[in-house]
Write an enzyme that holds these catalytic residues in place. Structure first.
Site, PDB file in Angstrom:
ATOM      1  N   ASN A 104      11.818  -0.202   4.772  1.00  0.00           N
ATOM      2  CA  ASN A 104      11.211  -1.084   3.770  1.00  0.00           C
ATOM      3  C   ASN A 104      12.272  -2.030   3.211  1.00  0.00           C
ATOM      4  O   ASN A 104      13.464  -1.698   3.202  1.00  0.00           O
ATOM      5  CB  ASN A 104      10.635  -0.238   2.629  1.00  0.00           C
ATOM      6  CG  ASN A 104       9.925  -1.070   1.581  1.00  0.00           C
ATOM      7  OD1 ASN A 104       9.205  -2.028   1.900  1.00  0.00           O
ATOM      8  ND2 ASN A 104      10.118  -0.730   0.312  1.00  0.00           N
ATOM      9  N   HIS A 138      13.062  -4.232  -0.374  1.00  0.00           N
ATOM     10  CA  HIS A 138      12.644  -4.316  -1.778  1.00  0.00           C
ATOM     11  C   HIS A 138      13.596  -5.253  -2.513  1.00  0.00           C
ATOM     12  O   HIS A 138      14.819  -5.206  -2.290  1.00  0.00           O
ATOM     13  CB  HIS A 138      12.662  -2.915  -2.410  1.00  0.00           C
ATOM     14  CG  HIS A 138      12.180  -2.909  -3.817  1.00  0.00           C
ATOM     15  ND1 HIS A 138      10.847  -3.049  -4.148  1.00  0.00           N
ATOM     16  CD2 HIS A 138      12.852  -2.815  -4.992  1.00  0.00           C
ATOM     17  CE1 HIS A 138      10.721  -3.026  -5.465  1.00  0.00           C
ATOM     18  NE2 HIS A 138      11.916  -2.888  -5.999  1.00  0.00           N
ATOM     19  N   SER A 143      17.446  -4.566  -1.236  1.00  0.00           N
ATOM     20  CA  SER A 143      17.824  -3.348  -0.505  1.00  0.00           C
ATOM     21  C   SER A 143      16.897  -3.149   0.678  1.00  0.00           C
ATOM     22  O   SER A 143      15.687  -3.400   0.578  1.00  0.00           O
ATOM     23  CB  SER A 143      17.682  -2.112  -1.405  1.00  0.00           C
ATOM     24  OG  SER A 143      18.361  -2.267  -2.619  1.00  0.00           O
ATOM     25  N   ASP A 201       9.298   2.796  -3.001  1.00  0.00           N
ATOM     26  CA  ASP A 201      10.588   2.096  -3.068  1.00  0.00           C
ATOM     27  C   ASP A 201      11.774   3.054  -3.188  1.00  0.00           C
ATOM     28  O   ASP A 201      12.752   2.777  -3.908  1.00  0.00           O
ATOM     29  CB  ASP A 201      10.597   1.082  -4.237  1.00  0.00           C
ATOM     30  CG  ASP A 201       9.558  -0.013  -4.028  1.00  0.00           C
ATOM     31  OD1 ASP A 201       9.333  -0.401  -2.877  1.00  0.00           O
ATOM     32  OD2 ASP A 201       8.969  -0.452  -5.025  1.00  0.00           O
ATOM     33  N   ARG A 212       0.864  -1.192   0.000  1.00  0.00           N
ATOM     34  CA  ARG A 212       0.000   0.000   0.000  1.00  0.00           C
ATOM     35  C   ARG A 212       0.885   1.222   0.000  1.00  0.00           C
ATOM     36  O   ARG A 212       1.881   1.270   0.732  1.00  0.00           O
ATOM     37  CB  ARG A 212      -0.849   0.081   1.287  1.00  0.00           C
ATOM     38  CG  ARG A 212      -1.976  -0.870   1.399  1.00  0.00           C
ATOM     39  CD  ARG A 212      -3.090  -0.653   0.437  1.00  0.00           C
ATOM     40  NE  ARG A 212      -3.822   0.605   0.594  1.00  0.00           N
ATOM     41  CZ  ARG A 212      -4.707   1.056  -0.291  1.00  0.00           C
ATOM     42  NH1 ARG A 212      -4.942   0.379  -1.387  1.00  0.00           N
ATOM     43  NH2 ARG A 212      -5.341   2.186  -0.093  1.00  0.00           N
TER      44      ARG A 212
END
Ligand code: GAR
Length: 217
Positions: free
Chosen positions: A109, A111, A138, A147, A93
């Protein structure tokens, strides 16, 4: 010293959530998963939270009129549990700039690419199609763009002859499961911090195993 409290936000399988739960089994790991939030009621990953006895919430984005309302509900839940860091782990989201700003330096985060290359969706197919030879993953602090944001750690893997999106994804995922806990450890130990637009390189990042190279490279 008290361990840092993590909230892990998921939308699906939750294998990265599991890697953080596993890391925190070690009492010496400086963080623990205190809350799991899914925006999808049927997310597989919720089972990992149940099994580990971790407090879990479903905050279904479909129940909210606007992104702002959804993010406010997220924020309330995170504040109620007094979490120190929010780890996105396959949380699909987009978050509002206000939410991102409120959690600046504490929102992380993972990714499955060597950012800033290959942001977004269908990453593995796009990497195969592009014919790249080195792929990876990453972990980064989140900024308003998807991202994107200051990179904390990366791990590289080779793209091998005959790879398809699935075999490449599996090789990267194996590294994701090492990289996320390694980066969370650095953050919780105050060794990886935002400094303007970057996380300054610290030799302890390599020592912690948050950077790896494929064999022979
Ligand atoms: C992981 O590969 C993660 O890097 C990716 O989603 C997958 C979630 O797997 N995240 C993104 O693509 C973020 N843009 P998991 O649910 O098994 O952790």
């Amino acid at each position: 010293m008290a361990r840092a409290k993590l909230a892990v936000l998921i939308s699906g399988r939750g294998s990265n959530l599991q890697s953080l739960i596993d890391a925190a089994v070690d009492a010496g790991f400086p963080a623990e998963v205190s809350l799991v939030i899914s925006n999808r009621p049927k997310a597989e990953g919720l089972k990992h939270a149940t099994k580990a006895g971790i407090h879990q919430l479903v905050i279904d984005h479909k129940d909210f009129q606007t992104r702002e309302d959804f993010d406010d509900a997220l924020n309330d839940a995170l504040r109620a549990t007094k979490v120190d860091y929010v780890c996105l782990a396959g949380f699909m989201r987009m978050l509002t700039p206000k939410f991102v700003n409120d959690w600046r330096g504490r929102l992380i985060n993972i990714h499955p690419s060597l950012l800033p290359a290959f942001k977004g969706l269908h990453v593995h197919e796009r990497m195969i199609d592009a014919g790249i030879k080195i792929a990876g993953c990453s972990v980064h602090f989140v900024s308003a763009e998807v991202d994107a944001g200051p990179i904390i750690g990366q791990a590289a893997v080779p793209v091998l002859p005959g790879d398809d999106a699935d075999t490449l994804a599996a090789r990267i995922l194996e590294q994701e499961h090492k990289l996320y806990p390694a980066c969370v450890k650095l953050i919780a130990e105050n060794k990886a911090r935002l400094s303007g637009a970057v996380v300054p390189f610290d030799s302890s990042i390599t020592a912690a195993g948050a950077l790896s190279n494929p064999p022979g490279v």
